[in-house]
Design a protein around this motif. Structure first.
Motif, PDB file in Angstrom:
ATOM      1  N   ARG A   1       0.833  -1.206   0.000  1.00 35.20           N
ATOM      2  CA  ARG A   1       0.000   0.000   0.000  1.00 35.20           C
ATOM      3  C   ARG A   1       0.874   1.266   0.000  1.00 35.20           C
ATOM      4  N   LYS A   2       1.891   1.277   0.831  1.00 32.27           N
ATOM      5  CA  LYS A   2       2.762   2.454   0.927  1.00 32.27           C
ATOM      6  C   LYS A   2       3.471   2.725  -0.406  1.00 32.27           C
ATOM      7  N   THR A   3       3.891   1.657  -1.068  1.00 40.54           N
ATOM      8  CA  THR A   3       4.612   1.812  -2.330  1.00 40.54           C
ATOM      9  C   THR A   3       3.701   2.377  -3.411  1.00 40.54           C
ATOM     10  N   ILE A   4       2.465   1.894  -3.467  1.00 42.46           N
ATOM     11  CA  ILE A   4       1.518   2.424  -4.458  1.00 42.46           C
ATOM     12  C   ILE A   4       1.225   3.894  -4.175  1.00 42.46           C
ATOM     13  N   ASP A   5       1.068   4.245  -2.904  1.00 38.34           N
ATOM     14  CA  ASP A   5       0.803   5.648  -2.537  1.00 38.34           C
ATOM     15  C   ASP A   5       1.942   6.563  -2.986  1.00 38.34           C
ATOM     16  N   ASP A   6       3.183   6.047  -2.908  1.00 37.17           N
ATOM     17  CA  ASP A   6       4.354   6.877  -3.218  1.00 37.17           C
ATOM     18  C   ASP A   6       4.710   6.898  -4.708  1.00 37.17           C
ATOM     19  N   LEU A   7       4.090   5.998  -5.484  1.00 40.39           N
ATOM     20  CA  LEU A   7       4.487   5.860  -6.892  1.00 40.39           C
ATOM     21  C   LEU A   7       3.838   6.948  -7.754  1.00 40.39           C
ATOM     22  N   LYS A   8       4.666   7.809  -8.319  1.00 36.21           N
ATOM     23  CA  LYS A   8       4.186   8.907  -9.158  1.00 36.21           C
ATOM     24  C   LYS A   8       4.363   8.532 -10.638  1.00 36.21           C
ATOM     25  N   PRO A   9       3.491   9.044 -11.512  1.00 41.49           N
ATOM     26  CA  PRO A   9       3.604   8.723 -12.946  1.00 41.49           C
ATOM     27  C   PRO A   9       4.980   9.054 -13.523  1.00 41.49           C
ATOM     28  N   GLU A  10       5.585  10.148 -13.053  1.00 40.34           N
ATOM     29  CA  GLU A  10       6.874  10.554 -13.618  1.00 40.34           C
ATOM     30  C   GLU A  10       8.019   9.625 -13.198  1.00 40.34           C
ATOM     31  N   PHE A  11       7.759   8.761 -12.199  1.00 40.34           N
ATOM     32  CA  PHE A  11       8.795   7.825 -11.762  1.00 40.34           C
ATOM     33  C   PHE A  11       8.873   6.592 -12.668  1.00 40.34           C
ATOM     34  N   VAL A  12       7.822   6.364 -13.474  1.00 45.23           N
ATOM     35  CA  VAL A  12       7.714   5.102 -14.204  1.00 45.23           C
ATOM     36  C   VAL A  12       8.889   4.886 -15.153  1.00 45.23           C
ATOM     37  N   GLU A  13       9.202   5.903 -15.949  1.00 41.98           N
ATOM     38  CA  GLU A  13      10.240   5.738 -16.977  1.00 41.98           C
ATOM     39  C   GLU A  13      11.611   5.425 -16.379  1.00 41.98           C
ATOM     40  N   PRO A  14      12.116   6.213 -15.417  1.00 38.99           N
ATOM     41  CA  PRO A  14      13.435   5.864 -14.845  1.00 38.99           C
ATOM     42  C   PRO A  14      13.430   4.535 -14.103  1.00 38.99           C
ATOM     43  N   LEU A  15      12.314   4.233 -13.426  1.00 37.26           N
ATOM     44  CA  LEU A  15      12.235   2.958 -12.713  1.00 37.26           C
ATOM     45  C   LEU A  15      12.278   1.788 -13.688  1.00 37.26           C
ATOM     46  N   LEU A  16      11.604   1.980 -14.801  1.00 34.70           N
ATOM     47  CA  LEU A  16      11.526   0.902 -15.779  1.00 34.70           C
ATOM     48  C   LEU A  16      12.903   0.567 -16.341  1.00 34.70           C
ATOM     49  N   LYS A  17      13.734   1.560 -16.536  1.00 26.92           N
ATOM     50  CA  LYS A  17      15.081   1.300 -17.036  1.00 26.92           C
ATOM     51  C   LYS A  17      15.859   0.434 -16.053  1.00 26.92           C
ATOM     52  N   LYS A  18      15.677   0.720 -14.758  1.00 23.75           N
ATOM     53  CA  LYS A  18      16.340  -0.085 -13.731  1.00 23.75           C
ATOM     54  C   LYS A  18      15.804  -1.514 -13.733  1.00 23.75           C
ATOM     55  N   VAL A  19      14.464  -1.626 -13.826  1.00 19.08           N
ATOM     56  CA  VAL A  19      13.838  -2.945 -13.837  1.00 19.08           C
ATOM     57  C   VAL A  19      14.334  -3.754 -15.027  1.00 19.08           C
TER      58      VAL A  19
ATOM     59  N   LEU B   1      -2.793   5.457 -15.845  1.00 20.19           N
ATOM     60  CA  LEU B   1      -3.506   4.852 -14.706  1.00 20.19           C
ATOM     61  C   LEU B   1      -3.013   5.423 -13.377  1.00 20.19           C
ATOM     62  N   LEU B   2      -1.689   5.567 -13.266  1.00 20.46           N
ATOM     63  CA  LEU B   2      -1.136   6.121 -12.022  1.00 20.46           C
ATOM     64  C   LEU B   2      -1.582   7.567 -11.817  1.00 20.46           C
ATOM     65  N   GLU B   3      -1.698   8.292 -12.912  1.00 23.29           N
ATOM     66  CA  GLU B   3      -2.175   9.670 -12.819  1.00 23.29           C
ATOM     67  C   GLU B   3      -3.626   9.707 -12.331  1.00 23.29           C
ATOM     68  N   SER B   4      -4.456   8.801 -12.856  1.00 25.49           N
ATOM     69  CA  SER B   4      -5.853   8.717 -12.410  1.00 25.49           C
ATOM     70  C   SER B   4      -5.930   8.343 -10.940  1.00 25.49           C
ATOM     71  N   LEU B   5      -5.016   7.490 -10.500  1.00 20.16           N
ATOM     72  CA  LEU B   5      -4.970   7.083  -9.096  1.00 20.16           C
ATOM     73  C   LEU B   5      -4.574   8.264  -8.216  1.00 20.16           C
ATOM     74  N   GLN B   6      -3.582   9.019  -8.675  1.00 17.99           N
ATOM     75  CA  GLN B   6      -3.111  10.185  -7.923  1.00 17.99           C
ATOM     76  C   GLN B   6      -4.207  11.249  -7.786  1.00 17.99           C
ATOM     77  N   GLU B   7      -4.976  11.429  -8.865  1.00 19.62           N
ATOM     78  CA  GLU B   7      -5.998  12.472  -8.871  1.00 19.62           C
ATOM     79  C   GLU B   7      -7.323  12.018  -8.268  1.00 19.62           C
ATOM     80  N   GLY B   8      -7.376  10.788  -7.790  1.00 18.15           N
ATOM     81  CA  GLY B   8      -8.578  10.309  -7.126  1.00 18.15           C
ATOM     82  C   GLY B   8      -9.653   9.800  -8.052  1.00 18.15           C
ATOM     83  N   GLU B   9      -9.353   9.707  -9.351  1.00 18.17           N
ATOM     84  CA  GLU B   9     -10.335   9.165 -10.290  1.00 18.17           C
ATOM     85  C   GLU B   9     -10.476   7.651 -10.117  1.00 18.17           C
TER      86      GLU B   9
END
Length: 947
Positions: free
Chosen positions: A673-691, A756-764
């Motif tokens: 739960r904490k990780t999903i709360d902290d995950l921002k859309p702009e983090f996806v691209e750099p994280l994906l390169k690491k993954v 999807l992460l943006e919709s989650l962040q904005e409460g949609e």
């Protein structure tokens, strides 16, 4: 024969002779366009005559041309089976039109190839790879200068693969030789006709799209057979669950009700399972199994017997999707959801051409979620809402290979090669810098030479080009070896081993669960395990990904049912609403509703606007109905972040509707739960390169890209270069860039995930959490993935299963051959099995108990013992042997046969055996349990030992 319009009389007369009375819809619409010389994409279901719609007008035009030597018509099909089938269908035209039609592919003999080079046929049927092979040939290249028509069959299949990308440049290479030619593509229904048409046309050519699929009718319904009392009785005899028997019964009924039926399944395993159960039921039942892993003879025999009416049905995988002529088919069964709309239309399109072009079929489902998914796909198929087509844009490994090929063709100017490549649609936007990077790569590898603006080739160029004609990866098979019994229990594909089979992962093979102990060379060592949470099926890699759109609508179906249940609507009202919107029968809709009703009593129902985190014991499940690729992408990112957060790795499993994690400790589930709360859309691209960098799937792709570039040998395998060395060596090169592009296109959906992460962040999209205790168990919707989640750590094995494992171990050790040598008299040794030893073994010569356990092949090692007694010097190896022999002798002197049993274990020497024997074991099982534990440790660590 006026119905056939402007075709030449010679062709019309042949049509009359062959029994063609009037054109089919696709023929009526396509023939005038092709006679006008227009490039055309023909779209119609299999069996509607689209091949003839292309060939009749081409033959008509061919009769008007001069008959100079050379290949006039090139017919390209992706499968050899389609080549053979096409030749059979066209042979009767040879005499009528005075045309020589031949096939050329990998099975064509040397003498046939030589004859074709000397006397080319006017029409050549071939594969994309064989076209690549003949393009640089000095004689065949001359014959290709005559090409005036190119027909590409199953172009929708090719367009989505690197085979098609390679073909797109191959066609431009033919056009350079012959001048432009008329291009005709044959395709089943596709989601992006314009994209496929542009793919075939190349840059700056017009393409007519002739689509008759909208007029083709389809009848499809979704069924869920429920077991009756006879199914229960039959289940024991056929060794299957009553629910499986109910589905089998319904399949048998449908086959019996029709003349010729194809039953499509999603995996090879399912085809074998259904086929074997039907044969157990009735050994003379007229059906056969057909899939890509069977021998060519087996497949051809099944096709011929089905065509001739000796079989009423084929149980097949995607091997039967393409247009191989197997006669008239009046019904299609799809066993379990087809997972994609395109697949359903392609498969059901194989039926119904004797009954006014109505394609008839039934989907037999296996669980409530399967019902919903199949219902959504069936509805989309009926309204022609297909998945879009994806094309490999700017594929760099294909470019490398084609650059060498273009040079072999005779193009020596670098700029001209660049312009030729850009005429192919997938490379229309290729940046010059990327082209130059690839050129430098093959230059550095010695595949081409450069002199100013010109480039040339040598012997290495030919070797590279001809050993890399295919873009399909050569994947090896790994033997699965049981650590306990040391028996081989089957094989695993390389992609499964690379992507899934890490030590600790549990998978299913032949109906049993196994945990990976070690992956080494061409072998996967495993141990049997009774995993209460199930395991990954070893054939999972075969499964077709479920698109976002399908999973999303399944989520909306859930939402509809949840809202109705919360408004206290009765089951019949809800069922009628579902059945009005989806072609689902009553059993199926009730099954789906009841599962959601049961789930709602325990937790919120997950929907596209409401995600649910379910915590149970050491597991966390994120319910997210977003499809295979989105969920896999999100799961990999979350797993990487959670591992960093808790300082320990987590198990991961995803499907189109859930992402499940296994944590080392129960208390760590809150990290999800904490990780999903902290995950921002702009983090996806750099994280994906690491993954990606840490992904074994990426490394596997990089391996095959490197092969296609010629950077490593074609027969190199992953086990030889696994690990980070491969990454470091190719980082920053075009190989790295291409592997990343390939994985992103086929395995990830970054843009949709960010949305999807943006919709989650904005409460949609809201996020709900549910805690489940051991007594409550998982929710109905959570249970399915927890039954598939691989165990990433040790689990408590139930007593019955462990006793069976120890029993097998004991039997194996007792049958082990050992050689004993008397350290007292040094004149006696024996080779025997452990079970034949007495509890206190003694020397038959002198009666001493001071016996050493030595290698079974004694050779010079025993002589070393005698030389040592005589005072002669021994080398280092001999000294080690003598020391170990005396250590084993002391153990046998002290513990007797028990010491021999311990040292008979794999990798267990005197030192390890000493630790095992020194323990105060409560019983015999504890003793064998310690031996098994030592064998596991050896299997996991011995490759790191100094040799």
């Amino acid at each position: 024969m006026d119905e056939f319009g402007k075709l030449r009389d010679q062709v019309k007369n042949a049509l009359s002779e062959f029994g063609y009375k009037k054109p089919t819809p696709i023929q009526s619409q396509a023939m005038p366009k092709i006679l006008e010389g227009k490039n055309s994409l023909l779209m119609a279901s299999t069996g509607t005559g689209k091949t003839e719609a292309a060939l009749f007008p081409v033959f008509s035009q061919y009769l008007e041309e001069n008959k100079e030597k050379g290949i006039k018509i090139l017919y390209i099909a992706p499968l050899r089976a389609l080549n053979r089938d096409m030749l059979k269908r066209l042979q009767r035209w040879e005499g009528t039109l005075d045309i020589d039609i031949q096939v050329r592919h990998g099975d064509t003999s040397k003498s046939q190839r030589r004859n074709q080079a000397l006397e080319p046929p006017q029409m050549l049927i071939t594969t994309p790879e064989t076209l690549q092979a003949i393009l640089p040939g000095s004689r065949m290249k001359e014959h290709l200068k005559s090409v005036e028509w190119v027909i590409v069959d199953e172009v929708h299949e090719l367009a989505q693969s690197k085979r098609g990308t390679q073909l797109s440049i191959g066609l431009e290479r033919v056009a350079r030789l012959s001048g432009d030619f008329q291009r005709i593509g044959l395709s089943a229904t596709v989601g992006s006709p314009k994209k496929v048409a542009r793919f075939l046309a190349g840059t700056d050519r017009e393409m007519e799209i002739i689509d008759t699929t909208s007029t083709e009718k389809m009848s499809v319904n979704v069924e869920s057979p429920m077991p009756n009392s006879r199914d229960v009785e039959l289940s024991d005899r056929l060794n299957a669950k009553p629910t499986m028997i109910a589905r089998l019964r319904r399949i048998k009924e449908l086959i019996d009700e029709h003349d010729s039926t194809l039953t499509f399944v999603n995996t090879r395993k399912s085809s074998e399972t259904l086929g074997s159960r039907l044969r157990y039921w009735d050994s003379d039942y007229p059906v056969a199994v057909h899939h890509g892993s069977l021998s060519k003879d087996s497949r051809i025999s099944a096709e011929d017997n089905f065509r001739e009416g000796k079989l009423k049905g084929l149980i097949c995988t995607s091997s039967m999707e393409l247009g191989i002529d197997i006669g008239n088919i009046d019904f299609v069964i799809q066993y379990k959801s087809p997972r994609q709309v395109n697949r359903l239309i392609q498969r059901f399109g194989r039926s119904g051409h004797r009954i006014e072009s109505i394609s008839n079929g039934t989907i037999i489902t296996s669980d409530p979620e399967d019902v919903a998914e199949a219902g959504v796909i069936a509805k989309k198929a009926l309204s022609r809402e297909l998945e879009s087509t994806t094309i490999h844009e700017n594929s760099l490994d294909v470019l490398a290979h084609q650059l060498v090929g273009i040079n072999l063709d005779g193009v020596s100017n670098i700029e001209k090669a660049f312009q030729l490549v850009k005429r192919a649609h997938p490379y229309r936007n290729l940046p010059k810098e990327e082209f130059s990077e690839v050129f430098r790569q093959i230059l550095n590898q010695g595949l081409v030479w450069k002199d100013g603006e010109e480039f040339s080739h040598g012997r290495k160029s030919y070797q590279y080009y001809y050993t890399n004609l295919s873009t399909i990866p050569d994947t090896k098979q790994y033997q699965i070896q049981d650590l306990v019994s040391h028996k081989s229990i089957g094989t695993l594909d390389e992609e499964f081993v690379v992507g899934q089979a890490e030590p600790g992962v549990t998978f299913i093979c032949k109906g049993e669960a196994w945990r990976v102990v070690e992956v080494e060379d061409d072998k996967v060592e495993v141990e049997p395990v009774d995993d209460p949470y199930g395991a990954i099926p070893a054939w999972e890699g075969e499964l077709i990904p479920v698109p976002f759109e399908v999973a999303h609508e399944v989520g909306k179906m859930r939402s509809t049912v949840e809202n109705a249940l919360e408004r206290n609507k009765n089951l019949e009202e809800i069922r009628e609403r579902i059945e009005n919107n989806y072609p689902i029968d009553q059993n199926s809709s009730e099954w789906f509703i009841k599962q959601l009703r049961n789930h709602l009593e325990e937790a919120p129902v997950p929907t596209p606007k409401k995600l649910v985190i379910e915590s149970y014991e050491k597991f966390g499940v994120l319910h997210a109905p977003f499809g295979t690729i989105v969920n896999k992408t999100l799961g990999q990112i979350l797993a990487a972040l959670i591992s960093t957060r808790i300082g320990s790795s987590v198990g991961l499993k995803s499907d189109p509707y859930r992402i499940a994690f296994r944590f080392p400790e129960k208390e760590q589930t809150e990290a999800l739960r904490k990780t999903i709360d902290d995950l921002k859309p702009e983090f996806v691209e750099p994280l994906l390169k690491k993954v990606l960098e840490n992904s074994s799937v990426f490394r596997w792709r990089l391996l095959h890209v490197a092969k296609r570039f010629g950077a490593i040998e074609k027969d190199a395998d992953f086990s030889e270069i696994r690990g980070r060395g491969l990454l470091k060596f190719f980082e920053g090169t075009p190989l790295w860039k291409e592997a990343e592009r390939e994985v992103r296109l086929e395995k990830m959906d970054v843009s949709r995930l960010a949305e999807l992460l943006e919709s989650l962040q904005e409460g949609e999209i809201e996020l709900k959490c549910v805690e489940r205790s051991r007594n409550e168990g998982p929710t109905p919707l959570g249970l399915s993935i927890l039954n598939e989640l691989a165990s990433s750590g040790e689990i408590v094995v139930p007593e019955r299963a462990e006793k069976e494992i120890l029993r097998v171990l004991k039997r194996r050790l007792s049958n082990r051959q050992v050689r004993l040598f008397c350290l007292n008299c040094r004149d006696w040794s024996t080779l025997t099995r452990v079970r034949r030893l007495s509890n206190e073994p003694t020397c038959d010569n002198c009666g001493a108990k001071f016996l050493a356990l030595v290698p079974r092949k004694k050779g010079d090692r025993l002589k070393a013992l005698k030389r040592r007694e005589e005072g002669k010097t021994a080398d280092e190896d001999e000294k080690n042997f003598i020391r170990r022999a005396k250590e084993s002798g002391n153990l046998i002197l002290t513990y007797g046969k028990k010491a021999v049993i311990a040292m008979a274990g794999r990798g267990i020497g005197p030192q390890t055996a000493t630790r095992i024997l020194a323990k105060q074991h409560k019983n015999e099982e504890d003793f064998y349990r310690d031996i098994l534990r030592a064998e596991r440790i050896y299997a996991r660590t011995h490759r790191f030992w100094d040799s």
